[in-house]
Design a protein around this motif. Structure first.
Motif, PDB file in Angstrom:
ATOM      1  N   ARG A  71       0.838  -1.197   0.000  1.00 52.96           N
ATOM      2  CA  ARG A  71       0.000   0.000   0.000  1.00 52.96           C
ATOM      3  C   ARG A  71       0.878   1.255   0.000  1.00 52.96           C
ATOM      4  O   ARG A  71       2.096   1.185   0.165  1.00 52.96           O
ATOM      5  CB  ARG A  71      -0.907   0.009   1.228  1.00 52.96           C
ATOM      6  CG  ARG A  71      -1.783  -1.232   1.378  1.00 52.96           C
ATOM      7  CD  ARG A  71      -2.579  -1.157   2.669  1.00 52.96           C
ATOM      8  NE  ARG A  71      -1.703  -0.853   3.791  1.00 52.96           N
ATOM      9  CZ  ARG A  71      -2.070  -0.171   4.866  1.00 52.96           C
ATOM     10  NH1 ARG A  71      -3.301   0.295   4.957  1.00 52.96           N
ATOM     11  NH2 ARG A  71      -1.220   0.047   5.847  1.00 52.96           N
ATOM     12  N   LYS A  72       0.237   2.414  -0.169  1.00 53.90           N
ATOM     13  CA  LYS A  72       0.979   3.674  -0.152  1.00 53.90           C
ATOM     14  C   LYS A  72       1.561   3.950   1.229  1.00 53.90           C
ATOM     15  O   LYS A  72       2.623   4.544   1.359  1.00 53.90           O
ATOM     16  CB  LYS A  72       0.063   4.832  -0.578  1.00 53.90           C
ATOM     17  CG  LYS A  72      -0.354   4.787  -2.040  1.00 53.90           C
ATOM     18  CD  LYS A  72      -1.220   5.985  -2.388  1.00 53.90           C
ATOM     19  CE  LYS A  72      -1.622   5.951  -3.852  1.00 53.90           C
ATOM     20  NZ  LYS A  72      -2.479   7.119  -4.225  1.00 53.90           N
ATOM     21  N   ILE A  73       0.832   3.533   2.274  1.00 57.68           N
ATOM     22  CA  ILE A  73       1.286   3.750   3.647  1.00 57.68           C
ATOM     23  C   ILE A  73       2.153   2.577   4.088  1.00 57.68           C
ATOM     24  O   ILE A  73       1.793   1.415   3.881  1.00 57.68           O
ATOM     25  CB  ILE A  73       0.078   3.899   4.596  1.00 57.68           C
ATOM     26  CG1 ILE A  73      -0.783   5.086   4.177  1.00 57.68           C
ATOM     27  CG2 ILE A  73       0.541   4.068   6.038  1.00 57.68           C
ATOM     28  CD1 ILE A  73      -2.051   5.229   4.980  1.00 57.68           C
ATOM     29  N   HIS A  74       3.286   2.867   4.695  1.00 49.18           N
ATOM     30  CA  HIS A  74       4.186   1.816   5.172  1.00 49.18           C
ATOM     31  C   HIS A  74       3.449   0.949   6.205  1.00 49.18           C
ATOM     32  O   HIS A  74       2.728   1.470   7.061  1.00 49.18           O
ATOM     33  CB  HIS A  74       5.424   2.450   5.804  1.00 49.18           C
ATOM     34  CG  HIS A  74       6.533   1.490   6.058  1.00 49.18           C
ATOM     35  ND1 HIS A  74       6.502   0.575   7.096  1.00 49.18           N
ATOM     36  CD2 HIS A  74       7.709   1.285   5.410  1.00 49.18           C
ATOM     37  CE1 HIS A  74       7.613  -0.133   7.084  1.00 49.18           C
ATOM     38  NE2 HIS A  74       8.361   0.270   6.073  1.00 49.18           N
ATOM     39  N   PRO A  75       3.604  -0.372   6.152  1.00 48.28           N
ATOM     40  CA  PRO A  75       2.866  -1.252   7.075  1.00 48.28           C
ATOM     41  C   PRO A  75       3.179  -1.018   8.552  1.00 48.28           C
ATOM     42  O   PRO A  75       2.375  -1.374   9.418  1.00 48.28           O
ATOM     43  CB  PRO A  75       3.293  -2.658   6.640  1.00 48.28           C
ATOM     44  CG  PRO A  75       4.551  -2.469   5.866  1.00 48.28           C
ATOM     45  CD  PRO A  75       4.417  -1.139   5.196  1.00 48.28           C
ATOM     46  N   ALA A  76       4.329  -0.400   8.855  1.00 49.04           N
ATOM     47  CA  ALA A  76       4.691  -0.166  10.259  1.00 49.04           C
ATOM     48  C   ALA A  76       4.243   1.205  10.766  1.00 49.04           C
ATOM     49  O   ALA A  76       4.457   1.524  11.938  1.00 49.04           O
ATOM     50  CB  ALA A  76       6.202  -0.303  10.444  1.00 49.04           C
ATOM     51  N   THR A  77       3.609   2.008   9.916  1.00 48.83           N
ATOM     52  CA  THR A  77       3.249   3.377  10.295  1.00 48.83           C
ATOM     53  C   THR A  77       2.411   3.428  11.566  1.00 48.83           C
ATOM     54  O   THR A  77       2.705   4.179  12.506  1.00 48.83           O
ATOM     55  CB  THR A  77       2.476   4.060   9.146  1.00 48.83           C
ATOM     56  OG1 THR A  77       3.329   4.159   8.001  1.00 48.83           O
ATOM     57  CG2 THR A  77       2.023   5.456   9.556  1.00 48.83           C
ATOM     58  N   LYS A  78       1.362   2.636  11.630  1.00 49.34           N
ATOM     59  CA  LYS A  78       0.455   2.702  12.778  1.00 49.34           C
ATOM     60  C   LYS A  78       1.080   2.112  14.037  1.00 49.34           C
ATOM     61  O   LYS A  78       0.791   2.560  15.150  1.00 49.34           O
ATOM     62  CB  LYS A  78      -0.858   1.998  12.434  1.00 49.34           C
ATOM     63  CG  LYS A  78      -1.649   2.715  11.354  1.00 49.34           C
ATOM     64  CD  LYS A  78      -2.985   2.048  11.093  1.00 49.34           C
ATOM     65  CE  LYS A  78      -3.791   2.833  10.069  1.00 49.34           C
ATOM     66  NZ  LYS A  78      -5.122   2.219   9.820  1.00 49.34           N
ATOM     67  N   THR A  79       1.943   1.121  13.865  1.00 51.80           N
ATOM     68  CA  THR A  79       2.642   0.553  15.022  1.00 51.80           C
ATOM     69  C   THR A  79       3.583   1.583  15.626  1.00 51.80           C
ATOM     70  O   THR A  79       3.637   1.758  16.856  1.00 51.80           O
ATOM     71  CB  THR A  79       3.430  -0.701  14.608  1.00 51.80           C
ATOM     72  OG1 THR A  79       2.513  -1.715  14.182  1.00 51.80           O
ATOM     73  CG2 THR A  79       4.262  -1.236  15.764  1.00 51.80           C
ATOM     74  N   PHE A  80       4.327   2.286  14.782  1.00 50.91           N
ATOM     75  CA  PHE A  80       5.232   3.329  15.271  1.00 50.91           C
ATOM     76  C   PHE A  80       4.440   4.455  15.926  1.00 50.91           C
ATOM     77  O   PHE A  80       4.847   4.986  16.966  1.00 50.91           O
ATOM     78  CB  PHE A  80       6.081   3.867  14.117  1.00 50.91           C
ATOM     79  CG  PHE A  80       7.351   3.100  13.886  1.00 50.91           C
ATOM     80  CD1 PHE A  80       8.587   3.698  14.054  1.00 50.91           C
ATOM     81  CD2 PHE A  80       7.311   1.768  13.505  1.00 50.91           C
ATOM     82  CE1 PHE A  80       9.762   2.994  13.848  1.00 50.91           C
ATOM     83  CE2 PHE A  80       8.479   1.047  13.287  1.00 50.91           C
ATOM     84  CZ  PHE A  80       9.709   1.664  13.463  1.00 50.91           C
ATOM     85  N   GLN A  81       3.319   4.832  15.325  1.00 53.77           N
ATOM     86  CA  GLN A  81       2.482   5.882  15.909  1.00 53.77           C
ATOM     87  C   GLN A  81       2.007   5.485  17.301  1.00 53.77           C
ATOM     88  O   GLN A  81       2.080   6.278  18.252  1.00 53.77           O
ATOM     89  CB  GLN A  81       1.265   6.140  15.018  1.00 53.77           C
ATOM     90  CG  GLN A  81       0.226   7.069  15.640  1.00 53.77           C
ATOM     91  CD  GLN A  81      -1.021   7.197  14.794  1.00 53.77           C
ATOM     92  OE1 GLN A  81      -0.953   7.584  13.630  1.00 53.77           O
ATOM     93  NE2 GLN A  81      -2.182   6.874  15.355  1.00 53.77           N
ATOM     94  N   ALA A  82       1.524   4.265  17.432  1.00 49.46           N
ATOM     95  CA  ALA A  82       0.987   3.801  18.713  1.00 49.46           C
ATOM     96  C   ALA A  82       2.057   3.799  19.800  1.00 49.46           C
ATOM     97  O   ALA A  82       1.817   4.247  20.933  1.00 49.46           O
ATOM     98  CB  ALA A  82       0.399   2.402  18.552  1.00 49.46           C
ATOM     99  N   LEU A  83       3.238   3.312  19.477  1.00 50.84           N
ATOM    100  CA  LEU A  83       4.310   3.261  20.468  1.00 50.84           C
ATOM    101  C   LEU A  83       4.775   4.660  20.853  1.00 50.84           C
ATOM    102  O   LEU A  83       5.030   4.948  22.027  1.00 50.84           O
ATOM    103  CB  LEU A  83       5.481   2.441  19.933  1.00 50.84           C
ATOM    104  CG  LEU A  83       5.246   0.934  19.895  1.00 50.84           C
ATOM    105  CD1 LEU A  83       6.334   0.236  19.095  1.00 50.84           C
ATOM    106  CD2 LEU A  83       5.178   0.364  21.315  1.00 50.84           C
ATOM    107  N   ARG A  84       4.881   5.550  19.874  1.00 48.64           N
ATOM    108  CA  ARG A  84       5.296   6.929  20.160  1.00 48.64           C
ATOM    109  C   ARG A  84       4.302   7.612  21.094  1.00 48.64           C
ATOM    110  O   ARG A  84       4.683   8.293  22.049  1.00 48.64           O
ATOM    111  CB  ARG A  84       5.399   7.710  18.852  1.00 48.64           C
ATOM    112  CG  ARG A  84       6.027   9.090  18.990  1.00 48.64           C
ATOM    113  CD  ARG A  84       5.678   9.967  17.813  1.00 48.64           C
ATOM    114  NE  ARG A  84       4.297  10.419  17.874  1.00 48.64           N
ATOM    115  CZ  ARG A  84       3.433  10.345  16.864  1.00 48.64           C
ATOM    116  NH1 ARG A  84       3.781   9.810  15.712  1.00 48.64           N
ATOM    117  NH2 ARG A  84       2.196  10.800  17.021  1.00 48.64           N
ATOM    118  N   ILE A  85       3.011   7.425  20.834  1.00 47.31           N
ATOM    119  CA  ILE A  85       1.981   8.016  21.682  1.00 47.31           C
ATOM    120  C   ILE A  85       2.069   7.466  23.097  1.00 47.31           C
ATOM    121  O   ILE A  85       1.976   8.210  24.083  1.00 47.31           O
ATOM    122  CB  ILE A  85       0.584   7.752  21.085  1.00 47.31           C
ATOM    123  CG1 ILE A  85       0.381   8.599  19.822  1.00 47.31           C
ATOM    124  CG2 ILE A  85      -0.513   8.056  22.102  1.00 47.31           C
ATOM    125  CD1 ILE A  85      -0.906   8.291  19.081  1.00 47.31           C
TER     126      ILE A  85
END
Length: 230
Positions: free
Chosen positions: A119-133
């Motif tokens: 997909r256009k969005i990297h598959p790890a994008t949401k995982t990185f977002q969640a951990l950062r938050i």
């Protein structure tokens, strides 16, 4: 600094009331290039901390239970494959500790179907977002900062907030709605988003939403300047 420190900052600067406040929740190139594990574009230590102290992302992925990881990824990242990714993280750390961004990206790849990586969005994008938050307690910090800004807003003063994902936007929408219901002012009914012309100039604005709150019931202007984010 941190949004939750807004009271201390205002008091230190001897500012009693705010005429205008802008919360830009986006990222800067400096943060992405800090080498602290915010970007999956390079192999970096898995820290994700804004400062030198506190829990690190590596601490979470190497110690949290599988269910805790899955719940975190779903709540803070809205990750549809949260349980599969959590299972893959636990399996990978059983072989060796997950200490770098590459280690985490590899675990995400193992926990998601092959089409997810096309997909256009990297598959790890949401995982990185969640951990950062989670590492930086970003959502509670935002809530506290908004509450302070609304409380310290001068009559006819305005707060504008630019968000970049739906979790942030819901928090801002809720805070402004509650302040409106309490009779403190008016909130813009719908967020302002970037138009086609701006998106051609700046693709980073594609997920940006701008919401505005004005103190003491003064009617909001009919037009709001377009979002520009660099």
């Amino acid at each position: 600094d941190n949004f939750r420190n807004l009271v201390r900052i205002l008091d230190r600067l001897h500012i009693g009331a705010i005429d205008k406040a802008l919360f830009d929740l986006g990222w800067s190139a400096y943060q992405l290039a800090s080498g602290r594990g915010f970007s999956f574009g390079n192999d970096e230590p898995l820290l994700m901390t804004y400062g030198e102290d506190g829990i690190r992302a590596a601490d979470i992925v190497n110690t949290a239970r599988e269910r805790e990881l899955a719940d975190l990824l779903y709540a803070y990242g809205e990750e549809r494959f949260s349980r599969q990714i959590a299972r893959a993280i636990v399996a990978k750390r059983a072989r060796s500790r997950i200490l770098t961004t590459k280690d985490l990206v590899d675990a995400v790849s193992q926990g998601t179907p092959s089409w997810y990586g096309r997909r256009k969005i990297h598959p790890a994008t949401k995982t990185f977002q969640a951990l950062r938050i989670a590492v930086n307690d970003e959502l509670d910090a935002l809530r506290e900062g908004l509450a302070t800004a609304i409380a310290r807003l001068a009559p006819r003063g305005r707060i504008a907030v630019i968000t970049f994902h739906s979790i942030e936007d819901r928090i801002v929408k809720s805070a402004f709605r509650e302040a409106s219901y309490a009779g403190h002012g008016l909130a813009s009914k719908k967020p302002v988003t970037a138009g086609e012309a701006e998106l051609l100039r700046n693709r980073r604005a594609r997920s940006a939403k701008l919401r505005v709150f004005e103190k003491n019931g003064t009617r909001l202007a009919s037009s709001v300047p377009a979002i520009t984010y660099v």
